[in-house]
Design a protein around this motif. Sequence first.
Motif, PDB file in Angstrom:
ATOM      1  N   ALA A   1       0.823  -1.206   0.000  1.00  0.00           N
ATOM      2  CA  ALA A   1       0.000   0.000   0.000  1.00  0.00           C
ATOM      3  C   ALA A   1       0.863   1.264   0.000  1.00  0.00           C
ATOM      4  O   ALA A   1       0.616   2.204  -0.774  1.00  0.00           O
ATOM      5  N   MET A   2       1.860   1.323   0.868  1.00  0.00           N
ATOM      6  CA  MET A   2       2.694   2.523   0.941  1.00  0.00           C
ATOM      7  C   MET A   2       3.529   2.703  -0.319  1.00  0.00           C
ATOM      8  O   MET A   2       3.725   3.827  -0.785  1.00  0.00           O
ATOM      9  N   ASN A   3       4.030   1.604  -0.883  1.00  0.00           N
ATOM     10  CA  ASN A   3       4.802   1.720  -2.120  1.00  0.00           C
ATOM     11  C   ASN A   3       3.941   2.258  -3.255  1.00  0.00           C
ATOM     12  O   ASN A   3       4.372   3.125  -4.022  1.00  0.00           O
ATOM     13  N   MET A   4       2.720   1.736  -3.377  1.00  0.00           N
ATOM     14  CA  MET A   4       1.831   2.234  -4.431  1.00  0.00           C
ATOM     15  C   MET A   4       1.476   3.699  -4.202  1.00  0.00           C
ATOM     16  O   MET A   4       1.410   4.488  -5.150  1.00  0.00           O
ATOM     17  N   ARG A   5       1.224   4.049  -2.944  1.00  0.00           N
ATOM     18  CA  ARG A   5       0.923   5.454  -2.632  1.00  0.00           C
ATOM     19  C   ARG A   5       2.093   6.353  -3.028  1.00  0.00           C
ATOM     20  O   ARG A   5       1.900   7.390  -3.682  1.00  0.00           O
ATOM     21  N   ASP A   6       3.299   5.946  -2.663  1.00  0.00           N
ATOM     22  CA  ASP A   6       4.477   6.745  -2.989  1.00  0.00           C
ATOM     23  C   ASP A   6       4.744   6.776  -4.483  1.00  0.00           C
ATOM     24  O   ASP A   6       5.398   7.705  -4.983  1.00  0.00           O
ATOM     25  N   ASN A   7       4.246   5.777  -5.202  1.00  0.00           N
ATOM     26  CA  ASN A   7       4.409   5.745  -6.664  1.00  0.00           C
ATOM     27  C   ASN A   7       3.298   6.508  -7.387  1.00  0.00           C
ATOM     28  O   ASN A   7       3.214   6.482  -8.608  1.00  0.00           O
ATOM     29  N   GLY A   8       2.445   7.179  -6.627  1.00  0.00           N
ATOM     30  CA  GLY A   8       1.457   8.053  -7.227  1.00  0.00           C
ATOM     31  C   GLY A   8       0.166   7.399  -7.650  1.00  0.00           C
ATOM     32  O   GLY A   8      -0.611   7.984  -8.417  1.00  0.00           O
ATOM     33  N   LEU A   9      -0.117   6.193  -7.145  1.00  0.00           N
ATOM     34  CA  LEU A   9      -1.366   5.521  -7.482  1.00  0.00           C
ATOM     35  C   LEU A   9      -2.449   5.883  -6.471  1.00  0.00           C
ATOM     36  O   LEU A   9      -2.155   6.303  -5.343  1.00  0.00           O
ATOM     37  N   ASN A  10      -3.688   5.715  -6.876  1.00  0.00           N
ATOM     38  CA  ASN A  10      -4.832   6.059  -6.026  1.00  0.00           C
ATOM     39  C   ASN A  10      -5.156   4.860  -5.133  1.00  0.00           C
ATOM     40  O   ASN A  10      -5.807   3.908  -5.567  1.00  0.00           O
ATOM     41  N   VAL A  11      -4.696   4.898  -3.890  1.00  0.00           N
ATOM     42  CA  VAL A  11      -4.787   3.760  -2.979  1.00  0.00           C
ATOM     43  C   VAL A  11      -5.591   4.123  -1.741  1.00  0.00           C
ATOM     44  O   VAL A  11      -5.418   5.200  -1.168  1.00  0.00           O
ATOM     45  N   ILE A  12      -6.459   3.209  -1.335  1.00  0.00           N
ATOM     46  CA  ILE A  12      -7.132   3.312  -0.048  1.00  0.00           C
ATOM     47  C   ILE A  12      -6.914   1.995   0.692  1.00  0.00           C
ATOM     48  O   ILE A  12      -6.575   0.975   0.097  1.00  0.00           O
ATOM     49  N   VAL A  13      -7.117   2.030   2.003  1.00  0.00           N
ATOM     50  CA  VAL A  13      -6.916   0.841   2.842  1.00  0.00           C
ATOM     51  C   VAL A  13      -8.216   0.503   3.555  1.00  0.00           C
ATOM     52  O   VAL A  13      -8.904   1.402   4.069  1.00  0.00           O
ATOM     53  N   GLY A  14      -8.549  -0.787   3.574  1.00  0.00           N
ATOM     54  CA  GLY A  14      -9.697  -1.264   4.331  1.00  0.00           C
ATOM     55  C   GLY A  14      -9.232  -2.119   5.493  1.00  0.00           C
ATOM     56  O   GLY A  14      -8.537  -3.121   5.294  1.00  0.00           O
ATOM     57  N   GLN A  15      -9.574  -1.719   6.716  1.00  0.00           N
ATOM     58  CA  GLN A  15      -9.098  -2.427   7.896  1.00  0.00           C
ATOM     59  C   GLN A  15     -10.067  -2.223   9.045  1.00  0.00           C
ATOM     60  O   GLN A  15     -10.576  -1.118   9.247  1.00  0.00           O
ATOM     61  N   ARG A  16     -10.321  -3.291   9.799  1.00  0.00           N
ATOM     62  CA  ARG A  16     -11.186  -3.158  10.980  1.00  0.00           C
ATOM     63  C   ARG A  16     -10.519  -2.285  12.037  1.00  0.00           C
ATOM     64  O   ARG A  16      -9.296  -2.213  12.124  1.00  0.00           O
ATOM     65  N   LYS A  17     -11.344  -1.653  12.859  1.00  0.00           N
ATOM     66  CA  LYS A  17     -10.820  -0.828  13.954  1.00  0.00           C
ATOM     67  C   LYS A  17     -10.046  -1.697  14.939  1.00  0.00           C
ATOM     68  O   LYS A  17     -10.396  -2.843  15.181  1.00  0.00           O
ATOM     69  N   GLY A  18      -8.972  -1.125  15.479  1.00  0.00           N
ATOM     70  CA  GLY A  18      -8.135  -1.847  16.424  1.00  0.00           C
ATOM     71  C   GLY A  18      -6.682  -1.445  16.257  1.00  0.00           C
ATOM     72  O   GLY A  18      -6.366  -0.411  15.658  1.00  0.00           O
TER      73      GLY A  18
END
Length: 347
Positions: free
Chosen positions: A46-63
């Motif tokens: 996720a972070m690599n794609m974000r840093d490479n300029g792609l449109n990334v979101i993360v889905g994760q349960r609270k915790g």
Amino acid sequence: MAKLNFGGVEEEVVTREEFPLEKAREILSDQTIAVIGYGVQGPGQAMNMRDNGLNVIVGQRKGKTFDKAVADGWVPGETLFEIEEALAKGTIICYLLSDAAQIELWPTVKKHLTPGKSLYFSHGFGITYKEKTGIVPPADVDVFLTAPKGSGTSLRRLFVAGKGLNSSFAVYQDATGNARNKCIAMGIGVGSGYLFETNFYNEVTSDLTGERGTLMGCIQGIFAAQYEVLRANGHSPSEAFNETVEELTQSLMPLVAENGMDWMYANCSTTAQRGALDWWKPFRDATKPVFEKLYESVKSQNEAEISITRNSQSDYREKLEIELAELRDSEMWRAGKTVRSLRPENA
């Protein structure tokens, strides 16, 4: 694709030169990449794609893991969402949960795989063993994988250092006619060094064999065997650990990674060279039957059955902690903890 010669065997691979990041960005420009799961592979990819300029979101349960994502710069309500919301927003669903968790969440994920979306894996397990996992994607979505050959931590560290971790890629289902391009673009986006083609079955059988073999299971086994023999013959914990683990991981393996084992053999002392040349084949002959037995266990789906059954048990985490404690509390790895603390960078 570039043609490479591997000891007389030609193979086509994808490099960054022929498939640059700019091309990957163009192909994925209209995509929302939803990374589901922020555990082992999720953060690095996720972070690599974000840093490479792609449109990334993360889905994760609270915790705790959700909080880790926040600490890594993902913004709740903007780039970080509960899993179902991320699934609804994503056009490429990166299914990066553990194999057991993928089975559990699959009914939820499947609801959001509307026509034209893509389902991305970094492991062939769920699809290859679909009779056991129940993971059968709809026919109108693309299904493909990019599998970095290393941990998400290594993927991220190498990316930050300006390097890359090699990855395999495979297309399982091409509903849109553009699955292959999207697959390769994702491989470039996550920070791969080069990409080599495989299929879902070959990826999972080689991966399960490797994890149980030279990558983790075998290496721990031979570490333990040599350490125990040295200790039984009067060598101190420090000497036994340094000769078994520290010299290998800190000195020799980095050089092997840079130049190959043949170079290492040619550039060590003549005494070490002679011993290594005399003993590598007996070790190969002793362990090859174990690898053959291991591969057959993978091929027969026995390893998949064990993973699904044990990893899905309600008390799995408690049992896992007992097994990990056996390693952590062993004299060898207690010695290792002390040795690591004495490295100059930790002094």
